[in-house]
Design a protein around this motif. Structure first.
Motif, short mmCIF file in Angstrom:
data_model
loop_
_atom_site.label_atom_id
_atom_site.label_comp_id
_atom_site.label_asym_id
_atom_site.label_seq_id
_atom_site.Cartn_x
_atom_site.Cartn_y
_atom_site.Cartn_z
N UNK A 1 0.70 -1.10 0.04
CA UNK A 1 0.02 0.04 0.04
C UNK A 1 0.77 1.19 -0.05
N UNK A 2 0.41 2.18 -0.86
CA UNK A 2 1.26 3.52 -1.08
C UNK A 2 0.37 4.51 -0.52
N UNK A 3 0.47 5.44 0.38
CA UNK A 3 -0.42 6.38 0.94
C UNK A 3 -1.75 5.88 0.99
N UNK A 4 -1.74 4.78 1.73
CA UNK A 4 -3.14 4.25 1.94
C UNK A 4 -4.02 3.34 0.94
N UNK A 5 -3.50 3.43 -0.31
CA UNK A 5 -3.91 2.72 -1.44
C UNK A 5 -3.20 1.44 -1.81
N UNK A 6 -3.77 0.22 -1.95
CA UNK A 6 -3.14 -0.83 -2.65
C UNK A 6 -2.37 -0.62 -3.95
N UNK A 7 -1.25 -1.11 -4.30
CA UNK A 7 -0.58 -1.14 -5.79
C UNK A 7 -1.12 -2.36 -6.28
N UNK A 8 -2.03 -2.30 -7.17
CA UNK A 8 -2.61 -3.58 -7.90
C UNK A 8 -2.21 -3.49 -9.44
N UNK A 9 -2.57 -4.40 -10.04
CA UNK A 9 -2.34 -4.66 -11.46
C UNK A 9 -3.33 -3.73 -12.28
N UNK A 10 -2.82 -3.16 -13.23
CA UNK A 10 -3.42 -2.50 -14.26
C UNK A 10 -3.23 -2.80 -15.44
N UNK A 11 -4.13 -3.35 -16.17
CA UNK A 11 -3.87 -3.96 -17.62
C UNK A 11 -3.70 -3.00 -18.53
N UNK A 12 -3.33 -2.94 -19.92
CA UNK A 12 -3.35 -2.14 -20.84
C UNK A 12 -4.88 -2.06 -21.31
N UNK A 13 -5.03 -0.72 -21.52
CA UNK A 13 -6.51 -0.54 -22.09
C UNK A 13 -6.40 0.93 -22.56
N UNK A 14 -7.70 1.37 -23.12
CA UNK A 14 -7.68 2.59 -23.88
C UNK A 14 -7.52 3.73 -22.70
N UNK A 15 -7.87 3.43 -21.61
CA UNK A 15 -7.80 4.45 -20.41
C UNK A 15 -6.31 4.19 -19.82
N UNK A 16 -5.73 3.32 -19.96
CA UNK A 16 -4.41 2.93 -19.50
C UNK A 16 -3.50 2.48 -20.57
N UNK A 17 -3.18 3.13 -21.58
CA UNK A 17 -2.32 2.53 -22.65
C UNK A 17 -1.00 1.93 -22.51
N UNK A 18 -0.40 2.26 -21.20
CA UNK A 18 0.71 1.75 -21.11
C UNK A 18 0.64 0.98 -19.47
N UNK A 19 -0.44 0.76 -19.32
CA UNK A 19 -0.86 -0.01 -18.11
C UNK A 19 -0.31 0.77 -16.97
N UNK A 20 0.47 0.24 -15.97
CA UNK A 20 1.11 0.75 -14.98
C UNK A 20 2.31 1.16 -15.07
N UNK A 21 2.80 0.75 -16.19
CA UNK A 21 4.43 1.14 -16.48
C UNK A 21 4.87 2.43 -16.02
N UNK A 22 4.41 3.58 -16.23
CA UNK A 22 4.82 4.89 -15.90
C UNK A 22 3.91 5.73 -14.77
N UNK A 23 3.25 4.91 -13.83
CA UNK A 23 2.55 5.42 -12.86
C UNK A 23 3.20 5.99 -11.65
N UNK A 24 2.97 7.03 -11.06
CA UNK A 24 3.41 7.42 -9.74
C UNK A 24 3.62 6.27 -8.76
#
Length: 256
Positions: free
Chosen positions: A129-152
């Motif tokens: 958990x980072x800042x109270x939120x779990x770090x979870x899998x983020x698949x490639x999608x139109x909303x997330x074209x690079x998945x979780x690769x470049x996330x904060x």
């Protein structure tokens, strides 16, 4: 060693990690083969009466199936497993992020109902958990074209010296879910475990009484990703994580 069918085939694939479990008195071998990988258990004397009748058997219904690599028992008979399954690659031409790979592998703990029998118990996975939120899998999608690769979150997770709380979440319990083979990686994604970039192996720190566990990640496995500052800051070239107090309900994880 592994008698097979009429053609001499066992059906085992890509054997990678191995360990001796002093509680079950059996040898454990991992298969790094994605959704058809898993753990093989074998009595050291090939005796079916060893290790609760293990002889030679798979543990797909208790430890699940996954691209397993490193495997280590702790001093209570729990089994820690690190998984190496590469994630989707950011398409060429996507800058920043080109050749980066989506985190797609998990760190597991199996808690047997009885330490001398690994066919029954709970399979769990690490959740950071980072800042109270779990770090979870983020698949490639139109909303997330690079998945979780470049996330904060990936930047924070891979910042050297940073520490974040961790807990074990249960993916499968043979007492309620039965002993049919199941996909551990898929369960980890569904239930919110934290994916990493291809962990290779793990090791308990000597003298830590099995309360400090290190595991390494191989990153994006592409030097073209590593030369991008955005990806390098997110361990494109690999790193070593440290989990402290692995016996407790809550842990702390940091990147070394």
């Amino acid at each position: 060693m592994t008698p097979g069918d009429a053609n001499g085939l066992t059906g085992f694939n890509s054997i990678d990690g191995s360990t001796w479990d002093p509680f079950s008195r059996t040898l454990l071998f991992t298969q790094e083969d994605g959704a058809i990988g898993g753990v093989i258990e074998m009595g050291a004397d090939f005796d079916p009466n060893t290790g609760g009748g293990a002889g030679l058997r798979t543990l797909y219904g208790s430890l699940g199936r996954g691209g397993y690599e490193g495997i280590h028992p702790d001093d209570r008979g729990n089994i820690l497993i690190v998984e190496d399954v590469g994630g989707s690659t950011v398409p060429q031409g996507t800058i920043p992020g080109e050749f980066g790979r989506n985190p797609n592998s998990f760190v597991y703990r199996f808690v047997p109902t009885s330490p001398d029998d690994l066919s029954h118990g709970k399979l769990q996975a690490l959740q950071v958990s980072i800042n109270g939120n779990p770090v979870v899998f983020v698949p490639f999608s139109a909303e997330h074209p690079t998945g979780d690769v470049l996330s904060d979150n990936q930047l924070r997770l891979h910042t050297v010296g940073a520490s974040w709380p961790v807990r074990w979440i249960t993916l499968h319990d043979t007492a309620t879910d039965g002993t049919a083979p199941f996909d551990a990686n898929a369960a980890a994604k569904t239930l919110g475990a934290t994916p990493f970039k291809r962990p290779e192996n793990g090791q308990f720190q000597p003298g830590s009484h099995f309360r400090t566990f290190f595991f390494d990640v191989t990153g994006d496995t592409d030097n073209r990703a590593g030369i991008q500052p955005e990806l390098a800051a997110r361990s494109a070239l690999g790193g070593i994580f440290r989990a402290i107090s692995t016996q407790a309900a809550k842990l702390e994880i940091s990147l070394s």
